[in-house]
Design a protein around this motif. Structure first.
Motif, PDB file in Angstrom:
ATOM      1  N   ILE A 174     -15.324  25.208  -0.467  1.00 22.60           N
ATOM      2  CA  ILE A 174     -15.439  23.925   0.240  1.00 22.60           C
ATOM      3  C   ILE A 174     -16.726  23.226  -0.208  1.00 22.60           C
ATOM      4  O   ILE A 174     -17.475  22.673   0.595  1.00 22.60           O
ATOM      5  CB  ILE A 174     -15.453  24.140   1.770  1.00 22.60           C
ATOM      6  CG1 ILE A 174     -16.437  25.247   2.148  1.00 22.60           C
ATOM      7  CG2 ILE A 174     -14.065  24.479   2.276  1.00 22.60           C
ATOM      8  CD1 ILE A 174     -16.625  25.391   3.649  1.00 22.60           C
ATOM      9  N   THR A 188     -18.765  24.728  10.293  1.00 28.27           N
ATOM     10  CA  THR A 188     -19.445  23.440  10.442  1.00 28.27           C
ATOM     11  C   THR A 188     -18.684  22.339   9.722  1.00 28.27           C
ATOM     12  O   THR A 188     -18.583  21.208  10.226  1.00 28.27           O
ATOM     13  CB  THR A 188     -20.882  23.529   9.902  1.00 28.27           C
ATOM     14  OG1 THR A 188     -21.560  24.630  10.516  1.00 28.27           O
ATOM     15  CG2 THR A 188     -21.651  22.250  10.172  1.00 28.27           C
ATOM     16  N   CYS A 189     -18.133  22.660   8.553  1.00 28.26           N
ATOM     17  CA  CYS A 189     -17.350  21.667   7.809  1.00 28.26           C
ATOM     18  C   CYS A 189     -16.115  21.237   8.609  1.00 28.26           C
ATOM     19  O   CYS A 189     -15.788  20.041   8.674  1.00 28.26           O
ATOM     20  CB  CYS A 189     -16.927  22.233   6.454  1.00 28.26           C
ATOM     21  SG  CYS A 189     -18.280  22.355   5.255  1.00 28.26           S
ATOM     22  N   VAL A 195     -20.016  28.498   0.132  1.00 31.94           N
ATOM     23  CA  VAL A 195     -19.594  27.087   0.017  1.00 31.94           C
ATOM     24  C   VAL A 195     -18.681  26.839  -1.175  1.00 31.94           C
ATOM     25  O   VAL A 195     -18.244  25.700  -1.382  1.00 31.94           O
ATOM     26  CB  VAL A 195     -20.816  26.144  -0.063  1.00 31.94           C
ATOM     27  CG1 VAL A 195     -21.784  26.421   1.051  1.00 31.94           C
ATOM     28  CG2 VAL A 195     -21.507  26.269  -1.421  1.00 31.94           C
ATOM     29  N   PHE A 220     -21.253  16.747   3.969  1.00 33.10           N
ATOM     30  CA  PHE A 220     -21.759  16.892   5.330  1.00 33.10           C
ATOM     31  C   PHE A 220     -23.238  17.285   5.366  1.00 33.10           C
ATOM     32  O   PHE A 220     -23.794  17.532   6.445  1.00 33.10           O
ATOM     33  CB  PHE A 220     -20.926  17.918   6.113  1.00 33.10           C
ATOM     34  CG  PHE A 220     -19.487  17.512   6.282  1.00 33.10           C
ATOM     35  CD1 PHE A 220     -19.143  16.200   6.564  1.00 33.10           C
ATOM     36  CD2 PHE A 220     -18.461  18.449   6.149  1.00 33.10           C
ATOM     37  CE1 PHE A 220     -17.824  15.829   6.713  1.00 33.10           C
ATOM     38  CE2 PHE A 220     -17.139  18.083   6.303  1.00 33.10           C
ATOM     39  CZ  PHE A 220     -16.811  16.757   6.581  1.00 33.10           C
ATOM     40  N   PRO A 267     -10.369  20.766   5.102  1.00 29.43           N
ATOM     41  CA  PRO A 267     -10.957  21.858   4.299  1.00 29.43           C
ATOM     42  C   PRO A 267      -9.963  23.005   4.095  1.00 29.43           C
ATOM     43  O   PRO A 267      -9.322  23.457   5.059  1.00 29.43           O
ATOM     44  CB  PRO A 267     -12.161  22.295   5.134  1.00 29.43           C
ATOM     45  CG  PRO A 267     -12.555  21.071   5.886  1.00 29.43           C
ATOM     46  CD  PRO A 267     -11.272  20.367   6.196  1.00 29.43           C
ATOM     47  N   PRO A 321     -18.248  27.029   6.630  1.00 32.41           N
ATOM     48  CA  PRO A 321     -16.914  26.450   6.781  1.00 32.41           C
ATOM     49  C   PRO A 321     -16.612  25.998   8.212  1.00 32.41           C
ATOM     50  O   PRO A 321     -15.924  24.989   8.419  1.00 32.41           O
ATOM     51  CB  PRO A 321     -15.971  27.574   6.342  1.00 32.41           C
ATOM     52  CG  PRO A 321     -16.781  28.819   6.360  1.00 32.41           C
ATOM     53  CD  PRO A 321     -18.184  28.410   6.093  1.00 32.41           C
ATOM     54  N   GLU A 356     -17.054  19.338   0.498  1.00 28.13           N
ATOM     55  CA  GLU A 356     -17.219  19.089   1.922  1.00 28.13           C
ATOM     56  C   GLU A 356     -18.625  19.478   2.379  1.00 28.13           C
ATOM     57  O   GLU A 356     -19.256  18.756   3.175  1.00 28.13           O
ATOM     58  CB  GLU A 356     -16.179  19.863   2.739  1.00 28.13           C
ATOM     59  CG  GLU A 356     -14.745  19.388   2.564  1.00 28.13           C
ATOM     60  CD  GLU A 356     -14.078  20.000   1.347  1.00 28.13           C
ATOM     61  OE1 GLU A 356     -14.781  20.698   0.565  1.00 28.13           O
ATOM     62  OE2 GLU A 356     -12.869  19.800   1.178  1.00 28.13           O
ATOM     63  N   SER A 357     -19.122  20.607   1.856  1.00 35.10           N
ATOM     64  CA  SER A 357     -20.465  21.064   2.231  1.00 35.10           C
ATOM     65  C   SER A 357     -21.531  20.081   1.760  1.00 35.10           C
ATOM     66  O   SER A 357     -22.530  19.851   2.450  1.00 35.10           O
ATOM     67  CB  SER A 357     -20.733  22.451   1.639  1.00 35.10           C
ATOM     68  OG  SER A 357     -19.786  23.391   2.099  1.00 35.10           O
ATOM     69  N   CYS A 393     -17.242  19.063  11.533  1.00 28.03           N
ATOM     70  CA  CYS A 393     -17.581  17.704  11.093  1.00 28.03           C
ATOM     71  C   CYS A 393     -16.323  16.916  10.742  1.00 28.03           C
ATOM     72  O   CYS A 393     -16.194  15.731  11.097  1.00 28.03           O
ATOM     73  CB  CYS A 393     -18.516  17.772   9.886  1.00 28.03           C
ATOM     74  SG  CYS A 393     -20.195  18.325  10.240  1.00 28.03           S
ATOM     75  N   TYR A 394     -15.391  17.568  10.042  1.00 30.20           N
ATOM     76  CA  TYR A 394     -14.167  16.885   9.621  1.00 30.20           C
ATOM     77  C   TYR A 394     -13.338  16.434  10.827  1.00 30.20           C
ATOM     78  O   TYR A 394     -12.832  15.294  10.875  1.00 30.20           O
ATOM     79  CB  TYR A 394     -13.341  17.814   8.726  1.00 30.20           C
ATOM     80  CG  TYR A 394     -12.006  17.238   8.313  1.00 30.20           C
ATOM     81  CD1 TYR A 394     -11.910  16.332   7.264  1.00 30.20           C
ATOM     82  CD2 TYR A 394     -10.846  17.600   8.993  1.00 30.20           C
ATOM     83  CE1 TYR A 394     -10.682  15.800   6.903  1.00 30.20           C
ATOM     84  CE2 TYR A 394      -9.615  17.070   8.630  1.00 30.20           C
ATOM     85  CZ  TYR A 394      -9.541  16.173   7.575  1.00 30.20           C
ATOM     86  OH  TYR A 394      -8.321  15.628   7.217  1.00 30.20           O
TER      87      TYR A 394
END
Length: 559
Positions: free
Chosen positions: A140, A94-95, A137, A147, A65, A92, A143-144, A98-99
C-alpha cells in the motif's frame, strides 16, 4: 474467518444488525458485509449511501487499499470488537481509516484516532518500531505516501539519527575519517541527556528497507546534517546486503523486487558524499567493479573513479586489478583525478602512488596472457607516475626483466618495443651492471645501458675534479702557503688531465664497439666486450671492485 468465495462478518456476531448487505472486492478477495453498520463508522460509506442508497458501492470503492487481512480487522472494529494494533498492522489500518474517513467528526472513538494515537505512543518514539512499520508499506505504498505516513516515519528516523547517528552503523574502519589511532575522546558517544534510545541495544537495520523507501530517507539525512561517515556506513551495509555478491536470487528480490542490483548501485553512488576517506579504497574499487559488471550508467562509474582518485595513495596493486584486469584506460583516468586533486606540498603521496604503479606493472609482467601492447601501456603510466619524484627506473627495469622471462617467444623488435618504456639514464649503477649482463635484453638496450654507465663515471670524475678545485680555491682564499698551494694545484690538475684522457679513451672504446655492432658482430661477441668494458671502466677509475647481486631494488652497502 470463512472459507469459500466470500468472507462474511457473521462468524463474529450472533446475528446481523441489518438485512442490507453489500459485496466488495478487496485485494482480489470478495467480502459480504452490512453497509449500514460500516456507514456508522465510515463517513465515506455514509456519504455514498446518502447520495444513492440503492447504488452498488463496489464501483465507488474500487480504489480501496488492497489489504484483505487488514480490511477484516476494520470490519471487526465496526462490529464493536477490540482491534489489537502492532507495528506490523498499524500502517495499513491507518490507511483504511483515512480512506474510509473513520474520524472523530463522524463517530466518537473512531479507528483513525486510535491508529494515530498508537503511532504517537508506540511507533514514533522507537527506532526499531518505526522501521518495522515502514517495512509493511510495500503493498500500500502509494496510499501510505498520500496519507503522509511515509513522511512521518521518515522524519522520526531522521530526528533519532541526528541525536544518535550510530543507529546507522559504526563508521567503516581503515578509512581516513576513522583512524584506529584516534583518541578515544574524538569517538562519538551520546551524553546522558541524549541517550534516548539506549534501550535499543541492537537497533533495527535501516538497510532492510526497499530502495524506494531507503533512498529518500538517506537523502533527507544528508540534507539534515547527519554525519557523512555514519551515512557512508549505512550505504556500505546496503551494498553488502543487496549488491555484493552480485546476485538476482530470491532473497535479494524479495524486498527490492522493483529495483535491479544495477539500479541499487547507481542509487548508492548518488547518496554517497564526495568527502574524502569515508570508505576504504578497497571497498570503493569493489563498488566500481559492481557498477561495471552491472552496466551501471557512466555517471555512476565516473563517480566511483573520482572518489578512488582522491585517495589513490591508500590503494594496493590488487585493488587496481578489481575494476577490470589491466584496464589501462580506467587506471589512467583514476591517476589523472589523483594528480588533479593532490594539493599537498609533501611529495610522499606522489611517491606512494609511483610505487603503487610499479607494483602493478610488476604484477602484470608476471601474467603470461598480458599482451605486449597492454604491458607497454602500463609501463608508460608507471613511468609518468614517477615524474617529479626523483625515483630511479629500477622498478620498471625489474618489471621488464620479468616480462621478458615470461614471454621468451618475443622477437628482437618486440623486445625492443617492450623496453621502450625504460629510461636507462635513471637506472642505478647496480641495475646497469645487471642489465649489461642480461641476455634477455635486446642488443640496442644493452648498448644504451653501457653508454649510461660511461656517463655516470664521467659525472663522478667531473664532480671529484670540481670538488678538488673548490678545495684549492678555499685554501687560496684562506691565505695558506703559496708553494704548498702550487704543488697541490699542480698535482690536482695532473690528476684531472689523467682522468680526462681516460674518459676520452672510454669514448673511443664505445665508438669502436658501436661500429662493431653495426658491422654485424654476433651478440655473444658483443656481449663479452660489453661486460669486459664495464669491468674495465670500474677497474680504471678505482670504483667498487665487487658489485652486489642485483635484485631489482638497490641494496645498502655494509658499513
Amino acid at each position: 474467518m470463512v472459507s469459500g468465495q466470500s468472507r462474511s462478518v457473521t462468524p463474529w456476531l450472533s446475528k446481523p444488525t441489518s438485512s442490507l448487505e453489500m459485496h466488495l472486492l478487496v485485494g482480489g478477495v470478495p467480502f459480504s458485509l452490512d453497509r449500514e453498520l460500516l456507514a456508522a463508522r465510515s463517513a465515506k460509506i455514509s456519504a455514498l449511501l446518502e447520495a444513492n442508497s440503492q447504488e452498488d458501492l463496489s464501483h465507488s470503492l474500487r480504489d480501496i487499499p488492497p489489504e484483505p487481512e487488514t480490511f477484516e480487522l476494520v470490519l471487526r472494529f465496526c462490529h464493536g470488537f477490540e482491534v489489537h494494533m502492532s507495528s506490523e498492522n498499524v500502517v495499513p489500518l491507518t490507511c483504511f481509516a483515512c480512506y474510509l474517513r473513520m474520524t472523530e467528526n463522524h463517530s466518537r472513538n473512531n479507528l483513525l484516532t486510535k491508529a494515530l494515537t498508537f503511532f504517537e505512543q508506540r511507533i514514533f518514539p522507537s527506532w526499531n518500531e518505526t522501521i518495522k512499520a515502514l517495512c509493511t508499506v510495500e503493498k500500500i505504498f502509494q496510499e501510505s505516501v498520500n496519507f503522509g505516513l511515509v513522511d512521518a516515519c521518515s522524519e522520526s528516523l531522521i530526528k533519532k539519527a541526528l541525536v544518535d547517528p550510530s543507529l546507522l552503523g559504526e563508521p567503516i574502519k581503515n578509512s581516513t575519517c576513522v583512524d584506529d589511532s584516534e583518541d578515544d575522546d574524538n569517538v562519538y558517544r551520546p551524553n546522558a541527556r541524549r541517550r534516548l534510545f539506549d534501550s535499543e541495544r541492537q537497533p533495527e537495520d535501516l538497510t532492510i528497507l526497499p530502495l524506494r523507501l531507503y533512498e529518500p530517507i538517506i537523502q533527507a539525512m544528508n540534507k539534515s546534517g547527519v554525519p557523512s561517515k555514519y551515512v557512508a556506513a549505512s550505504l556500505c551495509t546496503y551494498a553488502k546486503k543487496w549488491v555484493f555478491p552480485i546476485s538476482t536470487g530470491s532473497e535479494k528480490m524479495s524486498i527490492n523486487k522493483r529495483n535491479s542490483p544495477g539500479e541499487i548501485i547507481e542509487a548508492l553512488e548518488r547518496l554517497l558524499s564526495h568527502e574524502r576517506g569515508l570508505l576504504p579504497c578497497t571497498l570503493l574499487f569493489d563498488m566500481l567493479q559492481s557498477a561495471i559488471i552491472l552496466e551501471a550508467n557512466s555517471h555512476c562509474r565516473n563517480g566511483f573513479e573520482v572518489r578512488i582518485g582522491k585517495q589513490l595513495e591508500e590503494a594496493t596493486a590488487k585493488d587496481l586489478l578489481v575494476p577490470s584486469q589491466y584496464d589501462t584506460e580506467c587506471v589512467r583516468r583514476i591517476l589523472k583525478i589523483f594528480y588533479g586533486n593532490y594539493t599537498s606540498s609533501d611529495v610522499s603521496g606522489l611517491i606512494t602512488v609511483a610505487e603503487l604503479l610499479e607494483d602493478f606493472l610488476v604484477m602484470g609482467a608476471s601474467d603470461k596472457d598480458l599482451k605486449p601492447e597492454a604491458f607497454i601501456s602500463l609501463g608508460d603510466i608507471s613511468a609518468a607516475a614517477s615524474v617529479g619524484t626523483q625515483r630511479s627506473s629500477d622498478g620498471i627495469y625489474r618489471a621488464i626483466d620479468i616480462y621478458l622471462a615470461q614471454h621468451r617467444y618475443l622477437t628482437e623488435s618486440e623486445r625492443e618495443e617492450v623496453c621502450r618504456v625504460l629510461d636507462c639514464q635513471k637506472m642505478s649503477p647496480e641495475a646497469c651492471e645487471h642489465a649489461a649482463k642480461n641476455e634477455r635484453l635486446p642488443l640496442r638496450v644493452v648498448v644504451q645501458v653501457l653508454f649510461v654507465g660511461k656517463l655516470q663515471l664521467h659525472d663522478a670524475i667531473t664532480k671529484e675534479t670540481k670538488d678538488s678545485d673548490d678545495r684549492l680555491r678555499k685554501e687560496e682564499e684562506a691565505g695558506k702557503d703559496v708553494a704548498k698551494l702550487d704543488c697541490g694545484g699542480q698535482q690536482a690538475r695532473g690528476e684531472m688531465k689523467n682522468m680526462c684522457s681516460k674518459v676520452m679513451g672510454l669514448e673511443r672504446e664505445c665508438h669502436m664497439m658501436r661500429k662493431e655492432i653495426e658491422s654485424g658482430f654476433s651478440r655473444s661477441t658483443v656481449k663479452k666486450r660489453n661486460v669486459s668494458m664495464w669491468r674495465d671502466m670500474k677497474r680504471k677509475f678505482g670504483c667498487i671492485n665487487n658489485m652486489y647481486d642485483y635484485n631489482c631494488r638497490p641494496k645498502k652497502k655494509n658499513m
